[in-house]
Design an enzyme around this catalytic site. Sequence first.
Site, PDB file in Angstrom:
ATOM      1  CG  HIS A 187      -1.967  -1.069   1.161  1.00  0.00           C
ATOM      2  ND1 HIS A 187      -3.275  -0.821   0.838  1.00  0.00           N
ATOM      3  CD2 HIS A 187      -1.894  -2.411   1.366  1.00  0.00           C
ATOM      4  CE1 HIS A 187      -3.963  -1.944   0.858  1.00  0.00           C
ATOM      5  NE2 HIS A 187      -3.152  -2.931   1.177  1.00  0.00           N
ATOM      6  CG  ASP A 394       0.184   9.428   0.729  1.00  0.00           C
ATOM      7  OD1 ASP A 394       0.149   8.216   1.020  1.00  0.00           O
ATOM      8  OD2 ASP A 394      -0.605  10.259   1.211  1.00  0.00           O
TER       9      ASP A 394
HETATM   10  C1  G6P Z   1      -0.937   3.213   6.328  1.00  0.00           C
HETATM   11  C2  G6P Z   1      -0.391   1.827   6.078  1.00  0.00           C
HETATM   12  C3  G6P Z   1      -1.270   0.780   6.668  1.00  0.00           C
HETATM   13  C4  G6P Z   1      -1.622   1.100   8.110  1.00  0.00           C
HETATM   14  C5  G6P Z   1      -2.228   2.491   8.214  1.00  0.00           C
HETATM   15  C6  G6P Z   1      -2.559   2.894   9.659  1.00  0.00           C
HETATM   16  O1  G6P Z   1      -2.028   3.485   5.551  1.00  0.00           O
HETATM   17  O2  G6P Z   1      -0.190   1.588   4.701  1.00  0.00           O
HETATM   18  O3  G6P Z   1      -0.687  -0.509   6.581  1.00  0.00           O
HETATM   19  O4  G6P Z   1      -2.513   0.136   8.620  1.00  0.00           O
HETATM   20  O5  G6P Z   1      -1.304   3.394   7.679  1.00  0.00           O
HETATM   21  O6  G6P Z   1      -1.458   2.727  10.474  1.00  0.00           O
HETATM   22  P1  G6P Z   1      -1.423   1.722  11.718  1.00  0.00           P
HETATM   23  O7  G6P Z   1       0.032   1.642  12.050  1.00  0.00           O
HETATM   24  O8  G6P Z   1      -2.240   2.401  12.760  1.00  0.00           O
HETATM   25  O9  G6P Z   1      -2.011   0.414  11.298  1.00  0.00           O
END
Ligand code: G6P
Length: 491
Positions: A187, A394
Amino acid sequence: MLAGPAREIARWTIDLTVDPTANVSADVTADLTVDLTVVANRLPVERLRNRWVVSPGGLVAALEPVMHERRAAWVGWPGGSASGLPSMSPRGIRLVPVPLGDDEVRDYYHGMSNGTLWPLFHDRIRLPTFHRHWWHCYQTVNDRFAGLAAQTAGPGGTVWVHDYQLALVPRRLRELRPDVRIGLFLHIPFPSPDLFAQLPWRAELLRGLLGADALGFQTRQDADHFRAAACSLAGAWRTRGGLVHGGRSIRVDALPIGIDTNNIVALARAEKTLEKMAEIRGLLEGRRLFLGVDRMDYTKGIRPRLRAFETLLQRRPDLAEHAVFLQVAVPSREMALNYASTRGEIEQLVGSINGRYARLGRVPVQYQYARLDIDELVAYYRAADIMVVTPPRDGMNLVALEFVTTRVRNLGVLILSEFAGAAQHLRQALLVNPYDVDGVADAYERALDMPESEQRRRMRALRTAAQRQDVHDWARRALDAITAPATGAAA
Ligand code: G6P
């Protein structure tokens, strides 16, 4: 949960009925009926005080329909204790929790994932930290995810792994379950091979990813970077559709993620959104509204966009009376390296701009450190005149796509960083380089002065572009890529 995915902002929360009888420690044995297993760092549910709710987030919303059509399971970390976790999500997805100890949360999640890979993959906006014990813990935890996925997937089933936290899962899982098809979607961006080469464990990480049958990236540039790194650092060979490594073909595709377009349009037109929007516009008393909404993260470029607003006020001090910048920062990863300092820097800047330009009843920067629910978020999108999205790097940026999707009257301006994956699609935004603060301030002036006819022309094109990026299509295309037989002879 994920970028987006993994969505970033607080969203759909649906109550789950707690199932107190769910035996979370039950042996997870190969389930003959599971066709599709999603493996992601986080489960699609989270604990809010004493109840489990569906996590806000685009990934969950994106995958639920495709999972609902199949017999599906989701392997992930519950974000803490799994006590009281139901065995199924409300849409019938089997939930398989991966337990993590406190030391593992520190070294695998805050450490290797968010202190090493996250900044390295975002072009070293902050310096990545390299610790061998973080790496060892990352291996251990990735093994655990792979082991639980191996026990969950049905014979010949499909396993879809998500994001940078789990790069070693494909290879490990292939060793345990050679019968399943394995895909991984990244992602976040994949950095240029020169930057990636700094990672002390670069070859192992690449070999981990190359265990998949299909790898998906947000942009063509990310896919190119990965292919170049895999060839120069892990001995892979290029083919027409991707790579060959260890005698196997691996598909490599650019598969840009999107948003739940129909849902966002429905919310944008909903009566309660219109009421809330009218309320916000009333509070503004005719002032123009600049809006920023992001997770509190140094990759989002909140500071440069506020510095550009300060520059704008220096140029046109009268705007302190006639414009407001509302920045909503959603709390995130508060324990990871650099996050607290990023927050501190932003809050200091907000204070210094307001200290200089605020008048009684007229505060130019309004700042909220808070989660927003989806209804409120959409009302803000609709109330804004100028949306500011300025990440220095991003993967995609779903906020930009959502904003234009809510602009059903075709008015408003999007200012977008050229370094967001979304800039590949949203060409009619005012594209800016967030490192050029004066240039961003120029874009603010241009947006303020833009005639309605030009706003309409641009916004129509932006909405059409966003519509092409529907997240449900994305999920189907990505699953097709995983299950399609590999093609392409060695180039
Ligand atoms: C980004 C990453 C995700 C992640 C999200 C939220 O979008 O690509 O993999 O889940 O941030 O971050 P966290 O560390 O809270 O899961």
